[in-house]
Design a protein around this motif. Sequence first.
Motif, PDB file in Angstrom:
ATOM      1  N   GLU A 310     -31.510  54.948 -42.530  1.00 36.91           N
ATOM      2  CA  GLU A 310     -31.310  53.724 -43.307  1.00 36.91           C
ATOM      3  C   GLU A 310     -30.124  53.929 -44.247  1.00 36.91           C
ATOM      4  O   GLU A 310     -29.983  54.988 -44.883  1.00 36.91           O
ATOM      5  CB  GLU A 310     -32.585  53.372 -44.086  1.00 36.91           C
ATOM      6  CG  GLU A 310     -32.525  51.973 -44.633  1.00 36.91           C
ATOM      7  CD  GLU A 310     -33.906  51.458 -45.071  1.00 36.91           C
ATOM      8  OE1 GLU A 310     -34.938  52.150 -44.845  1.00 36.91           O
ATOM      9  OE2 GLU A 310     -33.952  50.355 -45.645  1.00 36.91           O
ATOM     10  N   GLU A 311     -29.273  52.897 -44.299  1.00 38.40           N
ATOM     11  CA  GLU A 311     -27.973  53.000 -44.972  1.00 38.40           C
ATOM     12  C   GLU A 311     -28.071  53.547 -46.408  1.00 38.40           C
ATOM     13  O   GLU A 311     -27.269  54.374 -46.828  1.00 38.40           O
ATOM     14  CB  GLU A 311     -27.329  51.620 -45.001  1.00 38.40           C
ATOM     15  CG  GLU A 311     -25.839  51.648 -45.017  1.00 38.40           C
ATOM     16  CD  GLU A 311     -25.278  50.251 -44.791  1.00 38.40           C
ATOM     17  OE1 GLU A 311     -25.928  49.270 -45.203  1.00 38.40           O
ATOM     18  OE2 GLU A 311     -24.192  50.149 -44.195  1.00 38.40           O
ATOM     19  N   SER A 312     -29.117  53.100 -47.137  1.00 40.02           N
ATOM     20  CA  SER A 312     -29.208  53.475 -48.556  1.00 40.02           C
ATOM     21  C   SER A 312     -29.387  54.980 -48.765  1.00 40.02           C
ATOM     22  O   SER A 312     -29.095  55.506 -49.836  1.00 40.02           O
ATOM     23  CB  SER A 312     -30.368  52.723 -49.214  1.00 40.02           C
ATOM     24  OG  SER A 312     -31.566  53.043 -48.540  1.00 40.02           O
ATOM     25  N   TYR A 314     -28.341  57.246 -46.214  1.00 37.81           N
ATOM     26  CA  TYR A 314     -27.573  57.892 -45.126  1.00 37.81           C
ATOM     27  C   TYR A 314     -26.773  59.110 -45.626  1.00 37.81           C
ATOM     28  O   TYR A 314     -26.893  60.212 -45.074  1.00 37.81           O
ATOM     29  CB  TYR A 314     -26.644  56.862 -44.473  1.00 37.81           C
ATOM     30  CG  TYR A 314     -25.844  57.398 -43.305  1.00 37.81           C
ATOM     31  CD1 TYR A 314     -26.415  57.516 -42.038  1.00 37.81           C
ATOM     32  CD2 TYR A 314     -24.510  57.786 -43.449  1.00 37.81           C
ATOM     33  CE1 TYR A 314     -25.682  57.998 -40.954  1.00 37.81           C
ATOM     34  CE2 TYR A 314     -23.774  58.276 -42.377  1.00 37.81           C
ATOM     35  CZ  TYR A 314     -24.363  58.385 -41.133  1.00 37.81           C
ATOM     36  OH  TYR A 314     -23.643  58.868 -40.073  1.00 37.81           O
ATOM     37  N   THR A 388     -21.304  62.801 -38.065  1.00 36.59           N
ATOM     38  CA  THR A 388     -21.661  61.629 -38.876  1.00 36.59           C
ATOM     39  C   THR A 388     -20.647  60.511 -38.624  1.00 36.59           C
ATOM     40  O   THR A 388     -19.679  60.691 -37.889  1.00 36.59           O
ATOM     41  CB  THR A 388     -21.682  61.991 -40.380  1.00 36.59           C
ATOM     42  OG1 THR A 388     -20.420  62.586 -40.705  1.00 36.59           O
ATOM     43  CG2 THR A 388     -22.796  62.949 -40.699  1.00 36.59           C
ATOM     44  N   HIS A 389     -20.894  59.374 -39.287  1.00 40.51           N
ATOM     45  CA  HIS A 389     -20.050  58.184 -39.127  1.00 40.51           C
ATOM     46  C   HIS A 389     -19.910  57.799 -37.662  1.00 40.51           C
ATOM     47  O   HIS A 389     -18.853  57.375 -37.202  1.00 40.51           O
ATOM     48  CB  HIS A 389     -18.667  58.391 -39.779  1.00 40.51           C
ATOM     49  CG  HIS A 389     -18.793  58.709 -41.240  1.00 40.51           C
ATOM     50  ND1 HIS A 389     -18.581  59.973 -41.753  1.00 40.51           N
ATOM     51  CD2 HIS A 389     -19.191  57.951 -42.272  1.00 40.51           C
ATOM     52  CE1 HIS A 389     -18.824  59.974 -43.045  1.00 40.51           C
ATOM     53  NE2 HIS A 389     -19.203  58.749 -43.390  1.00 40.51           N
ATOM     54  N   THR A 391     -20.909  55.478 -34.375  1.00 39.06           N
ATOM     55  CA  THR A 391     -21.332  54.101 -34.099  1.00 39.06           C
ATOM     56  C   THR A 391     -22.162  54.103 -32.815  1.00 39.06           C
ATOM     57  O   THR A 391     -22.017  54.993 -31.975  1.00 39.06           O
ATOM     58  CB  THR A 391     -20.127  53.165 -33.937  1.00 39.06           C
ATOM     59  OG1 THR A 391     -19.334  53.651 -32.848  1.00 39.06           O
ATOM     60  CG2 THR A 391     -19.286  53.126 -35.201  1.00 39.06           C
ATOM     61  N   PRO A 410     -25.913  55.169 -39.079  1.00 40.27           N
ATOM     62  CA  PRO A 410     -26.605  54.390 -40.118  1.00 40.27           C
ATOM     63  C   PRO A 410     -27.125  53.050 -39.570  1.00 40.27           C
ATOM     64  O   PRO A 410     -26.589  52.524 -38.599  1.00 40.27           O
ATOM     65  CB  PRO A 410     -25.492  54.138 -41.149  1.00 40.27           C
ATOM     66  CG  PRO A 410     -24.219  54.201 -40.368  1.00 40.27           C
ATOM     67  CD  PRO A 410     -24.445  55.080 -39.184  1.00 40.27           C
ATOM     68  N   PHE A 411     -28.178  52.506 -40.225  1.00 38.87           N
ATOM     69  CA  PHE A 411     -28.645  51.156 -39.884  1.00 38.87           C
ATOM     70  C   PHE A 411     -29.024  50.429 -41.164  1.00 38.87           C
ATOM     71  O   PHE A 411     -29.354  51.081 -42.174  1.00 38.87           O
ATOM     72  CB  PHE A 411     -29.815  51.200 -38.892  1.00 38.87           C
ATOM     73  CG  PHE A 411     -31.093  51.782 -39.450  1.00 38.87           C
ATOM     74  CD1 PHE A 411     -31.984  51.010 -40.195  1.00 38.87           C
ATOM     75  CD2 PHE A 411     -31.402  53.127 -39.241  1.00 38.87           C
ATOM     76  CE1 PHE A 411     -33.158  51.555 -40.712  1.00 38.87           C
ATOM     77  CE2 PHE A 411     -32.572  53.671 -39.761  1.00 38.87           C
ATOM     78  CZ  PHE A 411     -33.450  52.882 -40.494  1.00 38.87           C
ATOM     79  N   VAL A 412     -29.000  49.087 -41.104  1.00 36.63           N
ATOM     80  CA  VAL A 412     -29.308  48.335 -42.331  1.00 36.63           C
ATOM     81  C   VAL A 412     -30.758  47.899 -42.425  1.00 36.63           C
ATOM     82  O   VAL A 412     -31.334  47.857 -43.508  1.00 36.63           O
ATOM     83  CB  VAL A 412     -28.392  47.091 -42.515  1.00 36.63           C
ATOM     84  CG1 VAL A 412     -26.997  47.504 -42.921  1.00 36.63           C
ATOM     85  CG2 VAL A 412     -28.366  46.204 -41.297  1.00 36.63           C
TER      86      VAL A 412
END
Length: 505
Positions: A310-312, A314, A388-389, A391, A410-412
């Motif tokens: 989760e992005e927060s 990550y 990392t980073h 897609t 990452p995901f939102v």
Amino acid sequence: MNAIFERHRTQADRYLERFRLAPLRHFIAGRPTDSADGRVFVNATPIDNSHLGEVALGGAHDVDSAANSAAAAFETWRLTRGDERKAIMHRIADAIVARSEEIALVESVDTGQPIRYMAKAALRGAENFRFFGDRAPSARDGVSLPTDDHLNYTVRQPIGPIAVITPWNTPFMLSTWKIAPALSAGCTVVHKPAEWSPLTASLLAEICHGAGLPAGVLNTIHGTGELTGKLLTEHPAMKAIAFVGESKTGSQIMIQGAPSLKRLHAELGGKNPVIVFADADLDRALDAVVFMIYSLNGERCTSSSRVLVEESIYAEFCAAVSARAAALTIGHPLDPEVEIGPLIHQRHLEKVQAYFAIAEQEGATMATGGPSWEGGGSGNYVRPTLFTHATPSMRIANEEIFGPVLTAIPFVDEAEALAIANRTDYGLAAYLWTQDIGRGHRLARDLDAGMVWVNSENNRHLAAPFGGMKASGIGRDGGDYSFDFYMETKNICIALDTHKIPRIG
Ligand code: NAD
């Protein structure tokens, strides 16, 4: 060098001596057997690529002998009482335990898998024989399906000789996972182990025979997939194929087995997601994520090779994974301290290394790791790596790398996590970390995976079904699911003499 490492090396040398002195032979009809044409191939250790010895290369004559031996033995073994088969399975398990140190040390040198994991894998092999052996007496039981005028009931009978074809990652444990239920069901087996890790398959054949398994019930034939494996999957005496390996090989084997209509069970590749939500117990999640990609050198079908975070959290979570990956102990697999050993073969090393260039071209960041390890000498080492980073469309996020290489995406929100998780061709396993019970159940329901673990690493219960969806496989192993594959279900319908039979003519 610590004292245990020293002892492991001395003991391993002692156990490996026999393989250096004479070519490893097939095991057919209860006897070690050379190839009819005398052909051999060379087996090397991934620790430094030195030779461990020669191995018989099975050709048409050898495959035919092994298949005919399994077919002849089937006539007696299928009628052997369930409790007798159970007793033999238990004797095999006892013999595996008695030789578990030898199995673990030999397998560790043959595959490069650290001894800390191989010791347990040998014992799990014994457990497979006990678990399925205990169920041998009841494997034939069916169900009663009465109607007003008839009694239907089912029974199961062993399908016949089975071709068991296995890969090189944890080869001993994986082969027992197939062979133990097949033998317990009353089938006979021809086993073709992977050519890159042939040694412990021969130990297993020896152990089974020594424990009283009749000649011909388990035959082991060595050789390459393209030659020996292909011949075996095409042989008319083989009634089913139990295969573990790559998805594209599984597809090829379906084609090979099609003309003789063989039943196929295929356990194939994976690109398994582990989804970490911000509300998870992050300490436990971190332990599980690190263990499930970096244990067994990442050469594990159920490895969590994509971490969706989760992005927060990550950045923070990736930093923690990166620190743990960098702290892993790389080295000689017989050292009990070592957590990462060399990859199975130079060809596999090259495949894994190619993904470092691919990741760079795709624009991912290498947070830790690298394509080689300076302490590795001439061994097949890569460093435990985190990209990392990444897609979701990158190749490192979709293709099975089968090494200690993790891709972090990452995901939102929940919907995006699910979409990313399900977008690969594979569907073997998925892991999920959240404290939200509803979300855990929703995602477990919606993930395209044959097995979902919630707030857990891969934890196996032998009665539970094991297998994959999509390109990860066909069929399930475990408990009664295994017997369904190795046995035919027969329906028997008895009239109560009360129904009207149509009269014509
Ligand atoms: P592989 O497919 O290259 O080889 C597996 C076995 O198949 C070997 O014994 C090989 O000799 C044989 N083989 C190859 N071509 C053949 C042919 N044409 N006909 C008959 N036999 C043939 O796989 P590998 O590289 O040894 O193993 C790694 C793969 O196995 C990975 O994809 C991994 O995910 C998969 N795997 C899956 C599971 C699972 O339970 N789903 C478990 C372990 C490994």
